[in-house]
Design an enzyme around this catalytic site. Sequence first.
Site, PDB file in Angstrom:
ATOM      1  CG  ASP A 118      -0.131  -0.079   2.538  1.00 44.56           C
ATOM      2  OD1 ASP A 118       0.750  -0.962   2.632  1.00 44.56           O
ATOM      3  OD2 ASP A 118      -0.384   0.734   3.447  1.00 44.56           O
ATOM      4  CD  GLU A 119      -1.147   4.622   2.984  1.00 45.76           C
ATOM      5  OE1 GLU A 119      -2.016   5.470   3.208  1.00 45.76           O
ATOM      6  OE2 GLU A 119      -0.451   4.103   3.891  1.00 45.76           O
TER       7      GLU A 119
END
Length: 538
Positions: free
Chosen positions: A351-352
């Site tokens: 993620d991210e």
Amino acid sequence: MRNMKQIAWVVAGVVVATIGVGACAKRPARAAPAPGSRTLVSPLFTLIPAPSRVAEGKGGPFPVTSKTPIVVSPGNARLLEIGRFLSDLIGPAAGPDRLRVEALTGSAPAGSIALLVNDANTALGDEGYELAVTPEAVTIVGRTAAGVFYGVQTLRQLLPPWLEYEAVRPDADWPITVPAATITDQPRFAWRGAMLDVSRHFLNVDDVKRYIDLLTLYKMNRLHLHLADDQGWRIEIKSWPRLTEYGGRTEVGGGPGGFFTQDGYTNIVKYGQERFLTIVPEIDMPGHTNAALASYAELNCDGVAPPLYSGIEVGFSVFCVDKDVTYRFIDDVVREISGLTPGPYFHVGGDEVKKLTAPKYAQFIERVQGIVRSHGKQMIGWDEISPVNLLPTSIVQHWRPDSTPAAAVAKGAKVILSPANKVYLDMKYHRGTPIGLNWAAYIGVEAGYSWDPATLLKDVPETAILGVEAPLWSETIATMADAEYLAFPRVAGVAEIGWSPAERREWSAYRERLAAHAARWSALGVNFYRSPDVPWRH
Ligand code: TNX
């Protein structure tokens, strides 16, 4: 058989008798009868998760005494363990000795609690059970030991909550009874999970075991541990010891951090296994990796280790995806953790990531997917992995409310639902909640409960959904008491979303059932939030 409307009527129409308990773990005093009538509502109508079918029995209740035997199908060690779990729960409340647990030689004797496996009963599925209570006997039948375990969790909710006090003592004035009933039950989804972020703030082995205890009371069967992030690396890796020696020694706010030794992690895994709960380890990568980058300079493209980090920004750290050493490192980490993890999953985060182009990101995830597979595990990643070329066995965890994993689903991937605006337990309940974040939403108890997996995402049909999972990120959580405050009561609602049939779920009845659980949480010392959405009985 009652349907939910009748259950709602029954629950709303009577007042549950309160049990006088204080915060300390000692024997509760008997509640004085309130003026007017205070009727004890049957626990049959306060079960969470709501079972598929509940029918009230005709006879009187089943009495549990110090002489009640717990008998189990012969030749099944798991059933003996479950029997001991039940005996420990009833504990000294029935008499000076624990209830006897033994394998059956003939048929179950009169007055016993029988835990039976019948593998011919395929209608019960992998985790279903039937529970029959008459004045003469309690019988729990599963097709598997897991089913029997969930039947015992239902029986536990039918037993008086004060049994959960550690210091409870036998007292003839407090009979232990189970209401007569027939319950047939099995889960809607295979994946009923919670996640603990032990990286932003560390929680120790005993904290995690306590969380497992509380989750299994609600028939949850997965605990995902977020074991590494920018702020701390939390699991010993023998081939890269500085990860914990250095990278584990801080946390958000600059506290001392901590980590699980491999023995400590194994201890958690075993504790989960005994309770039919699978541990899902996550090492977040290629972003959220500052603790690793700070521990080993060679994982950085410029060969320079950054300082340890104790803030709460995201997206600034990334592995050097062009260096071979990065993949040797990942291979060692996945190999060591997989060797300690009997469950089939390895979560790689994903993620991210703000510092890589989309093609570089995809290349990285595909290479890591191969490493995970080479160590015999199925890869799970947060929903950013959806556009990547996934193996059919890989799993996407949906979290961003505005995104959809439809592309991955179209290629056959399965999805775990963790929509941040519904089930992120670290979101505040409302503006005034003293801890928690609010970037996705304020999530009151009703909002966290009143949604359905089948209709959450268009293009993601129920057949593609493995189940639900409630993450608890720990930027603002320093202690287990903080964790409990954000998890309870909302995590019970997520457990019901994962287990109960859609037609058994309705907020106005649920809040009445939930209200009855406060007595058990008090007995267990759970630091729960007394939401004004719920007409607490205790
Ligand atoms: C988003 S959920 C994150 C976490 C934060 C969380 C706080 C996800 C995959 N990433 O790094 O801790 O929000 O709510």
